[in-house]
Each structure stands twice: as C-alpha cells, then as structure tokens.
Design an enzyme around this catalytic site. Structure first.
Site, PDB file in Angstrom:
ATOM      1  N   ASP A   2      52.103  27.473  20.291  1.00  0.00           N
ATOM      2  CA  ASP A   2      52.968  27.369  21.475  1.00  0.00           C
ATOM      3  C   ASP A   2      52.730  28.549  22.419  1.00  0.00           C
ATOM      4  OD1 ASP A   2      54.063  24.983  20.822  1.00  0.00           O
ATOM      5  OD2 ASP A   2      56.140  25.661  20.850  1.00  0.00           O
ATOM      6  N   LYS A  11      49.662  37.256   6.873  1.00  0.00           N
ATOM      7  CA  LYS A  11      50.543  38.429   6.770  1.00  0.00           C
ATOM      8  C   LYS A  11      50.282  39.026   5.384  1.00  0.00           C
ATOM      9  CE  LYS A  11      53.958  41.002   8.337  1.00  0.00           C
ATOM     10  NZ  LYS A  11      53.712  42.000   9.385  1.00  0.00           N
TER      11      LYS A  11
END
Ligand code: NAD
Length: 360
Positions: A255, A195
């Site tokens: 995930d 980020k």
C-alpha cells in the site's frame, strides 16, 4: 499459441475496464498470431444477483480449466448497495477470499511503477520522484499472522488477545522461488524483507531465502528489515526491483508503494500458484462513484493483462509491446480523468483502450 482465459468482469467499473483489456489482448492475438479464447463467468455482486452467492463452485471449475483468469474489481458502494445487507460470508468480497483459496494462489505480485509522464502525481520530493521507480512486491498471501491461530480470552481477569505468526519452510520456499523467477524476467535483484532481529519466523524466512538464492546465481539478493524498508521506500524507491516479503509486511508495504505512484488507476496485480497459473486484476476497487460513466482508467487492467502474457503465457515480446503501447499513449499526452494534467488530452475509458490497442 492458443490460450483459454476465464474472464470475471466484476462489478461497477469492472466490466468497463475488463472490456478494454480484452480489446488490447485481441490486438496482441492478431498481431502475434495467437488465439485467446474467453470464458466469461460471474463473481462478486454480479454473481449474488444471479445465483445468490458471490462465487459458485461452477465458476471455480471454469477458472481451474483455464490457463489464467482476468478479473475486474468486485464490490459496490458499501453504504448503499443491498449486497452489504447480506451476512459477511455472502457479500461480494467473500468471493475474493474463496477464489484465492480454491485456486491455491499463495503469491501476490504488485508492481509499483512511477512513469516519468505522471511524476507530478507522486507525493515525494521532486529530487526523488524525478528518478522514477519500477518495483514489484511479491507478498506471501496465504500464511503468517492473518491465517494463524487467534483468540481473545480473559486471563486472570484481564482481556487478552493472541494472534499467531507461523510459517513453515515450504510456504517460504515456494514464494521465494516465485520471487527469483520473476526477478530473472526483470532487473535480477531481490530484496527480502523481514524482522529477523526479533522474530523466529523471520529468521527461518532468511535461511530459506538464502537457500533458494543458490539456485539463481544471476540474481543479487539483499536482506532488509521491514522498518528500514518502510523508510527506504519513501527515501529512495528507485533502489528496489523485486521485494519479497511475508503476508502482513507485504500488505502494508504494497500500500505504501502504491501510494507513492499517486495513481490508483495505473496499478496492476496478480496472484499465482506453483504453476504458471495466475489471477490478474487491477489493484484498485470497483469505483462505484464513477461506474457506468465510461470514465475509469483501464490502464491498471491492461497492465494486469500484460503480466498475464509475461508470467502465465511466457509471451515476453507481447507483454513488452503492451507496456510500450501504454508508454506511447502517455507520451502522446493521452490521459483519463484520474491522471489528467494541463496540456494533455482527456479520453474516456473506451477511447484509452482504443488508443493503446492502436499503438501495439
Ligand atoms: P476504489 O479503489 O474503488 O476507489 C477509490 C477511489 O479511486 C475512487 O475515487 C475511485 O473513483 C478511484 N478509482 C479506483 N479505480 C479507478 C480507475 N480504474 N480509474 C479511475 N479512478 C479510479 O476503493 P473504494 O471506494 O474504497 O471501494 C469501492 C468498492 O471496491 C468496495 O466495494 C470495495 O470493497 C471494493 N474493492 C474491491 C477490490 C477488489 O476487487 N480486489 C479491491 C479494493 C476494494
């Protein structure tokens, strides 16, 4: 080659699925002229039952003395098992954190593969799932937000919580090297996720990854922002080969990546340190709901054993042979209950282990 493998069978379906992985490893040893020596040790609930703690120092020493660790899943039914009446540091999962720390396992490797034979289980649109995908998420496991300083305090009468996201260049470099090394054994592409438009830690991440990339001219490197990557994962997952990222982003993205395969019993995982040493385990839990019924899917654990062959033992041909045997079994319409579909043959856990071993 002679290799020593510490084996932690674990709890619930753990012993069932690890036994099948050992069956396949034995077939590899026979076929390729290797010797795999197993050293069985206890961890998790099984260790609590015998020693009163989820992980003993002796187990750690056995693991350190091995060339790699093969593990099933740890834990039981969290509402009914007496293990969960113990204080948190004595519960089965406390063993997982301790073993990772004790063995210095800072890199978590989670492959996420959509096999064409199982594309029906993928929740994505058919035009996306029909392309299939085969990526590996390399997640930094011991730094970042989960390990930084944290506190909750009242500031001017207002409850305030702080978590610290800290990385130093060495922590970034060692996991980046792992990602490039793994990419060299795959399709030679690394997508580094950060980020960097907001976070200083991400800007340092990018700088160090760029430096490491110079030593791997054959590998294509791209940088991507985590928010855009979360979207790309469901829009065009086939574009990814190795995805390198920090701890929390990796937790979430891995995930998401496993969800889009649609089948938890097929997902392998590994955690490694600076050397070739690693701990190999399925991504799923111990599935107490189907324990002891010979129903579990052993493929994730067998794929984890294949990763051990490839990344800890440098046995590429052998790892290829295991993966090809799994594909052959799927092509032949063989399925365990969790991945069963119409027209296929349903096998038990041990029958699936036999079927894969026979196809090596
Ligand atoms: P789980 O992954 O064990 O089970 C979720 C569902 O997936 C269940 O329906 C289960 O039957 C199914 N499933 C999982 N693995 C399967 C396999 N190989 N074949 C067929 N079906 C499979 O998750 P859970 O129920 O949330 O957790 C159960 C226990 O596992 C808990 O104690 C949890 O803490 C532990 N756990 C351990 C690990 C680990 O050892 N690394 C990871 C996650 C959860």
């Amino acid at each position: 080659m002679n290799k020593k493998i510490a084996v932690i069978k674990g709890d619930c379906i753990g012993p069932e699925i690890v036994t099948e992985a050992m069956k396949v490893l034995d077939k590899v040893a026979e076929k390729f002229g290797h010797t795999f020596e197993y050293d069985e040790v206890l961890m998790g609930g099984a260790s609590i039952d015998v020693y009163g703690v989820p992980l003993t120092d002796e187990t750690i020493e056995h693991c350190k003395a091995a060339d790699a660790v093969l593990m099933g899943s740890i834990g039981g039914d969290t509402t009914t098992s007496p293990w969960y009446k113990l204080p948190p540091e004595k519960r089965p999962e406390a063993g997982l954190l301790k073993i990772r720390k004790s063995l210095g396992l800072f890199a978590n490797l989670r492959p996420s593969v959509l096999y064409p034979q199982l594309s029906g289980a993928c929740p994505l649109r058919e035009d996306i799932s029909s392309k299939g995908f085969d990526m590996l998420i390399m997640r930094e496991l011991t730094g970042g937000l989960y390990f930084g300083e944290r506190k909750t305090e009242e500031v001017d009468g207002v409850l305030t919580a702080v978590d610290t996201l800290k990385y130093d260049e060495n922590e970034i470099r060692r996991v980046a090297i792992k990602a490039f090394e793994v990419a060299m054994k795959r399709r030679k592409k690394v997508t580094s996720v950060d980020k960097a438009n907001v976070l200083d830690s991400s800007r340092l991440w990018r700088k160090v990854v760029d430096e490491v990339a110079k030593d791997y001219p054959e590998v294509t490197l791209e940088h991507a922002l985590v928010d855009s990557t979360a979207m790309q994962l469901v829009k065009d997952p086939a574009q990814f080969d190795v995805m390198l990222t920090e701890n929390m982003f990796g937790d979430i993205l891995s995930d998401e990546a496993s969800m889009i395969t649609g089948s938890i019993g097929m997902l392998a995982s590994a955690s490694m340190n600076e050397t070739k040493f690693g701990l190999y385990e399925p991504s799923g839990g111990s599935a107490p709901d189907i324990a002891g019924q010979n129903k579990a899917n052993p493929i994730a654990t067998i794929l984890s054993a294949a990763m051990m062959l490839r990344f800890s033992f440098d046995m590429q041909q052998e790892a290829d042979a295991v993966e090809a045997a799994i594909v052959k079994a799927l092509d032949d319409g063989l399925r365990t209950g969790d991945i069963m579909s119409e027209g296929c043959t349903m096998l038990s856990c041990s029958e699936m282990g036999d079927a894969i071993a026979e196809r090596i």
